[in-house]
Design a protein around this motif. Structure first.
Motif, mmCIF file in Angstrom:
data_model
loop_
_atom_site.group_PDB
_atom_site.id
_atom_site.type_symbol
_atom_site.label_atom_id
_atom_site.label_comp_id
_atom_site.label_asym_id
_atom_site.label_seq_id
_atom_site.Cartn_x
_atom_site.Cartn_y
_atom_site.Cartn_z
ATOM 1 N N GLY A 150 0.820 -1.212 0.000
ATOM 2 C CA GLY A 150 0.000 0.000 0.000
ATOM 3 C C GLY A 150 0.852 1.259 0.000
ATOM 4 O O GLY A 150 0.598 2.199 -0.756
ATOM 5 N N ALA A 151 1.879 1.272 0.836
ATOM 6 C CA ALA A 151 2.786 2.419 0.882
ATOM 7 C C ALA A 151 3.539 2.559 -0.432
ATOM 8 O O ALA A 151 3.711 3.665 -0.944
ATOM 9 C CB ALA A 151 3.758 2.266 2.053
ATOM 10 N N VAL A 152 3.967 1.440 -0.995
ATOM 11 C CA VAL A 152 4.664 1.454 -2.289
ATOM 12 C C VAL A 152 3.768 2.089 -3.349
ATOM 13 O O VAL A 152 4.211 2.960 -4.107
ATOM 14 C CB VAL A 152 5.095 0.023 -2.703
ATOM 15 N N ARG A 153 2.531 1.687 -3.397
ATOM 16 C CA ARG A 153 1.605 2.240 -4.398
ATOM 17 C C ARG A 153 1.420 3.742 -4.240
ATOM 18 O O ARG A 153 1.417 4.481 -5.231
ATOM 19 C CB ARG A 153 0.266 1.515 -4.327
ATOM 20 N N HIS A 154 1.267 4.207 -3.007
ATOM 21 C CA HIS A 154 1.091 5.647 -2.778
ATOM 22 C C HIS A 154 2.341 6.420 -3.171
ATOM 23 O O HIS A 154 2.243 7.500 -3.771
ATOM 24 C CB HIS A 154 0.734 5.928 -1.321
ATOM 25 N N LEU A 155 3.496 5.892 -2.822
ATOM 26 C CA LEU A 155 4.741 6.588 -3.155
ATOM 27 C C LEU A 155 4.957 6.662 -4.661
ATOM 28 O O LEU A 155 5.344 7.711 -5.192
ATOM 29 C CB LEU A 155 5.920 5.900 -2.464
ATOM 30 N N LEU A 156 4.694 5.568 -5.349
ATOM 31 C CA LEU A 156 4.830 5.577 -6.810
ATOM 32 C C LEU A 156 3.830 6.534 -7.449
ATOM 33 O O LEU A 156 4.181 7.283 -8.367
ATOM 34 C CB LEU A 156 4.657 4.153 -7.364
ATOM 35 N N ALA A 157 2.600 6.530 -6.961
ATOM 36 C CA ALA A 157 1.574 7.425 -7.507
ATOM 37 C C ALA A 157 1.942 8.896 -7.268
ATOM 38 O O ALA A 157 1.591 9.764 -8.065
ATOM 39 C CB ALA A 157 0.216 7.116 -6.889
ATOM 40 N N ALA A 158 2.681 9.159 -6.182
ATOM 41 C CA ALA A 158 3.083 10.529 -5.855
ATOM 42 C C ALA A 158 4.342 10.962 -6.596
ATOM 43 O O ALA A 158 4.778 12.103 -6.457
ATOM 44 C CB ALA A 158 3.292 10.658 -4.351
ATOM 45 N N GLY A 159 4.937 10.050 -7.360
ATOM 46 C CA GLY A 159 6.089 10.432 -8.169
ATOM 47 C C GLY A 159 7.413 9.794 -7.807
ATOM 48 O O GLY A 159 8.438 10.140 -8.396
ATOM 49 N N ALA A 160 7.428 8.880 -6.848
ATOM 50 C CA ALA A 160 8.681 8.175 -6.549
ATOM 51 C C ALA A 160 9.077 7.362 -7.773
ATOM 52 O O ALA A 160 8.241 6.685 -8.371
ATOM 53 C CB ALA A 160 8.517 7.266 -5.335
ATOM 54 N N ARG A 161 10.336 7.452 -8.145
ATOM 55 C CA ARG A 161 10.814 6.709 -9.315
ATOM 56 C C ARG A 161 11.226 5.302 -8.875
ATOM 57 O O ARG A 161 11.949 5.140 -7.880
ATOM 58 C CB ARG A 161 11.978 7.441 -9.962
ATOM 59 N N PRO A 162 10.799 4.282 -9.597
ATOM 60 C CA PRO A 162 11.041 2.908 -9.159
ATOM 61 C C PRO A 162 12.494 2.453 -9.214
ATOM 62 O O PRO A 162 12.831 1.436 -8.610
ATOM 63 C CB PRO A 162 10.179 2.080 -10.104
ATOM 64 N N ASP A 163 13.361 3.199 -9.879
ATOM 65 C CA ASP A 163 14.759 2.786 -9.998
ATOM 66 C C ASP A 163 15.738 3.646 -9.198
ATOM 67 O O ASP A 163 16.952 3.482 -9.317
ATOM 68 C CB ASP A 163 15.190 2.783 -11.469
ATOM 69 N N THR A 164 15.239 4.549 -8.371
ATOM 70 C CA THR A 164 16.128 5.395 -7.586
ATOM 71 C C THR A 164 16.833 4.559 -6.519
ATOM 72 O O THR A 164 16.193 3.908 -5.704
ATOM 73 C CB THR A 164 15.355 6.545 -6.917
ATOM 74 N N GLU A 165 18.155 4.601 -6.539
ATOM 75 C CA GLU A 165 18.935 3.847 -5.557
ATOM 76 C C GLU A 165 18.915 4.577 -4.218
ATOM 77 O O GLU A 165 18.981 5.792 -4.157
ATOM 78 C CB GLU A 165 20.366 3.649 -6.044
ATOM 79 N N SER A 166 18.863 3.805 -3.162
ATOM 80 C CA SER A 166 18.766 4.334 -1.814
ATOM 81 C C SER A 166 20.076 4.167 -1.063
ATOM 82 O O SER A 166 20.849 3.247 -1.331
ATOM 83 C CB SER A 166 17.655 3.591 -1.067
ATOM 84 N N GLY A 167 20.301 5.029 -0.107
ATOM 85 C CA GLY A 167 21.470 4.903 0.757
ATOM 86 C C GLY A 167 22.706 5.511 0.140
ATOM 87 O O GLY A 167 22.688 6.058 -0.958
#
Length: 140
Positions: free
Chosen positions: A56-73
């Protein structure tokens, strides 16, 4: 919005994503939190949610514009797809792939493992199959 407020929202958003608190993620996004902004450790909200399989959080973040390939850390985490694959969160893997995640993107700025490598090393056959169906290959 001032920088201090944005840092606070980023920290709260990563925390909510880590805990899979979908309603809180949505509320923070509505309050102006940016879905791509990492916390002080460099962790992105999407990565935090994918580690937990918080769909659910993943879906909201993606819908808000989070890019699925952004590396973290700061070289210590990886991509959201690698995280979901590592933990065998097949539904999250499907969602990321549907939103354009690259099934062959290697973590560690392109020098590390692929999502399929992660799924296989974790013994997640179903996740590995979903990745293969999307054209994923191992780094070897």
């Amino acid at each position: 919005m001032n920088r201090r407020r944005q840092k606070k929202l980023a920290r709260q958003l990563v925390g909510a994503a880590t805990c899979g608190r979908t309603a809180r993620v949505r509320a923070l996004l509505d309050a102006g939190a940016q879905p791509e902004t990492p916390d002080s450790e460099g962790t992105t909200p999407l990565y935090a949610a994918t580690v937990q399989g918080a769909l659910g959080a993943v879906r909201h973040l993606l819908a808000a514009g989070a890019r699925p390939d952004t590396e973290s850390g700061h070289g210590t985490e990886g991509t959201p797809l690698c995280a979901a694959a590592c933990w065998g969160h097949t539904d999250t893997v499907h969602e990321l792939l549907a939103r354009g995640a690259d099934p062959n993107l290697r973590e560690d700025r392109g020098a590390g493992r692929t999502p399929l490598d992660r799924a296989l090393s974790g013994g997640h056959a179903g996740t590995a199959e979903a990745l293969r169906a999307a054209g994923a290959q191992t780094a070897r």
